[in-house]
Design an enzyme around this catalytic site. Structure first.
Site, PDB file in Angstrom:
ATOM      1  N   LYS A 120      18.658  45.668  75.463  1.00 54.25           N
ATOM      2  CA  LYS A 120      19.994  45.266  75.045  1.00 54.25           C
ATOM      3  C   LYS A 120      21.052  45.934  75.927  1.00 54.25           C
ATOM      4  CE  LYS A 120      22.883  46.827  72.140  1.00 54.25           C
ATOM      5  NZ  LYS A 120      23.568  47.459  71.018  1.00 54.25           N
ATOM      6  N   ASP A 138      22.010  41.773  70.032  1.00 58.92           N
ATOM      7  CA  ASP A 138      22.319  42.834  69.074  1.00 58.92           C
ATOM      8  C   ASP A 138      22.123  42.264  67.672  1.00 58.92           C
ATOM      9  OD1 ASP A 138      24.473  41.221  68.506  1.00 58.92           O
ATOM     10  OD2 ASP A 138      25.995  42.738  68.880  1.00 58.92           O
TER      11      ASP A 138
END
Ligand code: SF4
Length: 211
Positions: A120, A138
């Protein structure tokens, strides 16, 4: 959601959030990297408050390494998970200095090798700081993608792969911001505001909730 509806979903989101952009404040790729690590399980507003002070003291990798783990923890305490985050920031910073000459690497393959940097974080830095095509998954992106049926998956990586198939590569980075905005403003985790949602006619979750 079929292929046409997936395309339509991105078009609707782009109309809803034409100005979608990152909310984290940063002055360099390195500062963005630190801010993204801090943003896990924390609001962007809180991160911006914390980094305002932190980046006055430690704006560069070299300055950051002058801080001890305990000193850094005191600066970032209010972001939560501060011990783990301080550890990740210092280990990633050490890698940036020792392996990449003090510059955050541009290549995604190098970004993910930094200690404490996951997919991420690497995706956000790669797309936001360096203009690369990537979709960071996310909590908002994960939830909204699964509910819509845009990309189904049990892990962020599965959802990331699904989004990459569903969305044109040139729109990956934009789509990441669209989905975050929609998750924050309409498709809340506890009570999604489906009746007011412009995507409800093509949303899997809404369709199922009516039955
Ligand atoms: S219809 Fe409801 S569940 Fe579907 S995207 Fe909109 S808010 Fe989320």
């Amino acid at each position: 959601m079929n292929t046409q509806e997936k395309k339509q979903a991105i078009e609707i989101l782009s109309t809803l959030y034409p100005d979608a952009k990152p909310a984290l404040h940063y002055g360099s790729p390195y500062q963005l990297l630190v801010a993204v690590v801090l943003s896990a399980q924390c609001t962007d507003e809180r991160v911006n408050i914390v980094t305002k002070t932190l980046f006055e003291v430690a704006p560069t990798p070299e300055k950051m390494l002058l801080l001890s783990q305990e000193q850094l923890e005191r600066y970032i305490f209010s972001c939560g998970f501060y011990r783990m985050k301080a550890k990740h920031i210092l280990s990633a910073t050490k890698d940036v200095v020792e392996k990449f000459g003090g510059e955050v690497p541009h290549r995604w393959e190098d970004l993910v090798t930094l200690a404490g940097v996951g997919r991420k974080t690497a995706n956000v830095v790669y797309s936001v700081a360096f203009g690369g095509d990537a979709i960071a998954v996310d909590t908002h992106v994960f939830r909204v993608s699964n509910r819509l049926g845009l990309a189904k998956g049990k892990t962020p990586e599965e959802v990331e792969k699904g989004l990459q198939k569903a969305i044109a590569k040139s729109l990956w980075s934009k789509a990441h911001h669209y989905l975050i905005y929609h998750g924050r403003r309409v498709c809340h985790s506890q009570r999604p505001n489906c009746e007011a949602c412009a995507l409800k006619d093509i949303c899997n979750y809404y369709e199922k909730s009516k039955k």
